[in-house]
Design a protein around this motif. Structure first.
Motif, PDB file in Angstrom:
ATOM      1  N   SER A 136       0.847  -1.197   0.000  1.00  0.00           N
ATOM      2  CA  SER A 136       0.000   0.000   0.000  1.00  0.00           C
ATOM      3  C   SER A 136       0.880   1.243   0.000  1.00  0.00           C
ATOM      4  O   SER A 136       1.959   1.253   0.572  1.00  0.00           O
ATOM      5  CB  SER A 136      -0.952   0.005   1.196  1.00  0.00           C
ATOM      6  OG  SER A 136      -0.251   0.130   2.399  1.00  0.00           O
ATOM      7  N   VAL A 137       0.397   2.287  -0.671  1.00  0.00           N
ATOM      8  CA  VAL A 137       1.158   3.531  -0.762  1.00  0.00           C
ATOM      9  C   VAL A 137       0.561   4.647   0.087  1.00  0.00           C
ATOM     10  O   VAL A 137       1.212   5.659   0.331  1.00  0.00           O
ATOM     11  CB  VAL A 137       1.305   4.009  -2.232  1.00  0.00           C
ATOM     12  CG1 VAL A 137       2.155   3.032  -3.018  1.00  0.00           C
ATOM     13  CG2 VAL A 137      -0.046   4.215  -2.891  1.00  0.00           C
ATOM     14  N   SER A 138      -0.692   4.474   0.525  1.00  0.00           N
ATOM     15  CA  SER A 138      -1.298   5.455   1.418  1.00  0.00           C
ATOM     16  C   SER A 138      -2.403   4.799   2.223  1.00  0.00           C
ATOM     17  O   SER A 138      -2.880   3.718   1.895  1.00  0.00           O
ATOM     18  CB  SER A 138      -1.853   6.652   0.636  1.00  0.00           C
ATOM     19  OG  SER A 138      -2.960   6.276  -0.136  1.00  0.00           O
ATOM     20  N   GLU A 139      -2.786   5.492   3.287  1.00  0.00           N
ATOM     21  CA  GLU A 139      -3.811   4.988   4.191  1.00  0.00           C
ATOM     22  C   GLU A 139      -4.697   6.151   4.592  1.00  0.00           C
ATOM     23  O   GLU A 139      -4.205   7.241   4.870  1.00  0.00           O
ATOM     24  CB  GLU A 139      -3.119   4.384   5.410  1.00  0.00           C
ATOM     25  CG  GLU A 139      -4.026   3.785   6.414  1.00  0.00           C
ATOM     26  CD  GLU A 139      -3.261   3.155   7.576  1.00  0.00           C
ATOM     27  OE1 GLU A 139      -3.888   2.933   8.618  1.00  0.00           O
ATOM     28  OE2 GLU A 139      -2.044   2.894   7.451  1.00  0.00           O
ATOM     29  N   ASN A 140      -6.013   5.925   4.624  1.00  0.00           N
ATOM     30  CA  ASN A 140      -6.957   6.976   4.975  1.00  0.00           C
ATOM     31  C   ASN A 140      -7.947   6.445   6.011  1.00  0.00           C
ATOM     32  O   ASN A 140      -8.419   5.312   5.897  1.00  0.00           O
ATOM     33  CB  ASN A 140      -7.704   7.433   3.719  1.00  0.00           C
ATOM     34  CG  ASN A 140      -8.666   8.556   4.002  1.00  0.00           C
ATOM     35  OD1 ASN A 140      -8.343   9.501   4.715  1.00  0.00           O
ATOM     36  ND2 ASN A 140      -9.866   8.461   3.441  1.00  0.00           N
ATOM     37  N   PHE A 168      -6.707   1.388   2.493  1.00  0.00           N
ATOM     38  CA  PHE A 168      -5.323   1.321   2.024  1.00  0.00           C
ATOM     39  C   PHE A 168      -5.353   1.417   0.504  1.00  0.00           C
ATOM     40  O   PHE A 168      -6.082   0.660  -0.154  1.00  0.00           O
ATOM     41  CB  PHE A 168      -4.675   0.001   2.446  1.00  0.00           C
ATOM     42  CG  PHE A 168      -4.630  -0.168   3.939  1.00  0.00           C
ATOM     43  CD1 PHE A 168      -3.521   0.255   4.655  1.00  0.00           C
ATOM     44  CD2 PHE A 168      -5.698  -0.721   4.623  1.00  0.00           C
ATOM     45  CE1 PHE A 168      -3.478   0.122   6.038  1.00  0.00           C
ATOM     46  CE2 PHE A 168      -5.665  -0.860   6.006  1.00  0.00           C
ATOM     47  CZ  PHE A 168      -4.548  -0.442   6.715  1.00  0.00           C
ATOM     48  N   GLN A 169      -4.595   2.351  -0.061  1.00  0.00           N
ATOM     49  CA  GLN A 169      -4.535   2.559  -1.504  1.00  0.00           C
ATOM     50  C   GLN A 169      -3.256   1.941  -2.066  1.00  0.00           C
ATOM     51  O   GLN A 169      -2.215   1.965  -1.405  1.00  0.00           O
ATOM     52  CB  GLN A 169      -4.557   4.049  -1.844  1.00  0.00           C
ATOM     53  CG  GLN A 169      -5.820   4.760  -1.426  1.00  0.00           C
ATOM     54  CD  GLN A 169      -7.034   4.323  -2.235  1.00  0.00           C
ATOM     55  OE1 GLN A 169      -6.938   3.930  -3.382  1.00  0.00           O
ATOM     56  NE2 GLN A 169      -8.193   4.389  -1.615  1.00  0.00           N
ATOM     57  N   LYS A 213      -0.614   1.437  -5.654  1.00  0.00           N
ATOM     58  CA  LYS A 213      -0.103   2.173  -6.817  1.00  0.00           C
ATOM     59  C   LYS A 213      -0.915   1.908  -8.086  1.00  0.00           C
ATOM     60  O   LYS A 213      -1.111   2.800  -8.898  1.00  0.00           O
ATOM     61  CB  LYS A 213       1.364   1.792  -7.058  1.00  0.00           C
ATOM     62  CG  LYS A 213       2.083   2.705  -8.043  1.00  0.00           C
ATOM     63  CD  LYS A 213       3.497   2.254  -8.315  1.00  0.00           C
ATOM     64  CE  LYS A 213       4.353   2.395  -7.085  1.00  0.00           C
ATOM     65  NZ  LYS A 213       5.775   2.123  -7.322  1.00  0.00           N
ATOM     66  N   SER A 241      -7.708  -0.776  -3.964  1.00  0.00           N
ATOM     67  CA  SER A 241      -7.845  -0.342  -2.573  1.00  0.00           C
ATOM     68  C   SER A 241      -8.353  -1.508  -1.742  1.00  0.00           C
ATOM     69  O   SER A 241      -9.037  -2.398  -2.240  1.00  0.00           O
ATOM     70  CB  SER A 241      -8.781   0.856  -2.451  1.00  0.00           C
ATOM     71  OG  SER A 241     -10.080   0.518  -2.872  1.00  0.00           O
TER      72      SER A 241
END
Length: 153
Positions: A51-55, A68-69, A71, A75
């Motif tokens: 994952s490259v980002s988390e919200n 979790f996003q 590349k 998701s």
């Protein structure tokens, strides 16, 4: 530089190896502590690596979603209905709560989008765990993550 004392050097190497393994295994795992009534519980699950980002989000109805996003546009998410607005989650899972949560995250089940990517949403002990826009080559990894959910009492 390692210490000259072989026992101290061995201990240092063990601590470094244990610490690095712990960090790696934790990065692909999520744990949620929550209350279910008067009982404390912990949800544990693996997340797909990379994952490259988390919200984190919470809507006005108490639906909490952690996403979790990746590349490639995929998701993975974990969602629950929180009956309290406190630091700890107080899980609610009545039929109406689960319907509200499903409205926030999407229909329970699985399928394929027109572009060939896959989606899935499964209920697990008051949580909805799912993914969106997963390519064929990653489907097995994302399905394994959904099926890894455990609740520890």
């Amino acid at each position: 530089m390692l210490p000259r004392n072989p026992i101290l050097a061995s201990l240092l190497i063990t601590v470094i190896a244990t610490s690095s393994c712990g960090v790696l295994s934790k990065s692909d795992r999520v744990e949620y502590d929550y209350n279910e009534g008067a009982k404390k519980r912990r949800l544990v699950l693996a997340i797909p690596p990379g994952s490259v980002s988390e919200n984190h989000s919470r809507d006005n109805d108490g639906n909490v979603v952690r996403t979790f996003q990746y590349k490639d546009g995929a998701s993975f998410f974990i969602a629950c209905r929180d009956g309290a607005h406190e630091p700890s989650i107080v899980l609610t899972k009545s039929e109406s709560d689960m319907l509200s949560l499903e409205k926030a995250t999407g229909q329970i089940g699985s399928g394929k989008y027109d572009n060939g990517t896959h989606w899935s949403r499964q209920t697990r002990d008051g949580f909805i765990v799912g993914y969106d826009s997963v390519a064929n080559g990653n489907l097995e990894i994302f399905d394994a993550a959904i099926h890894s959910v455990q609740v520890k009492k």
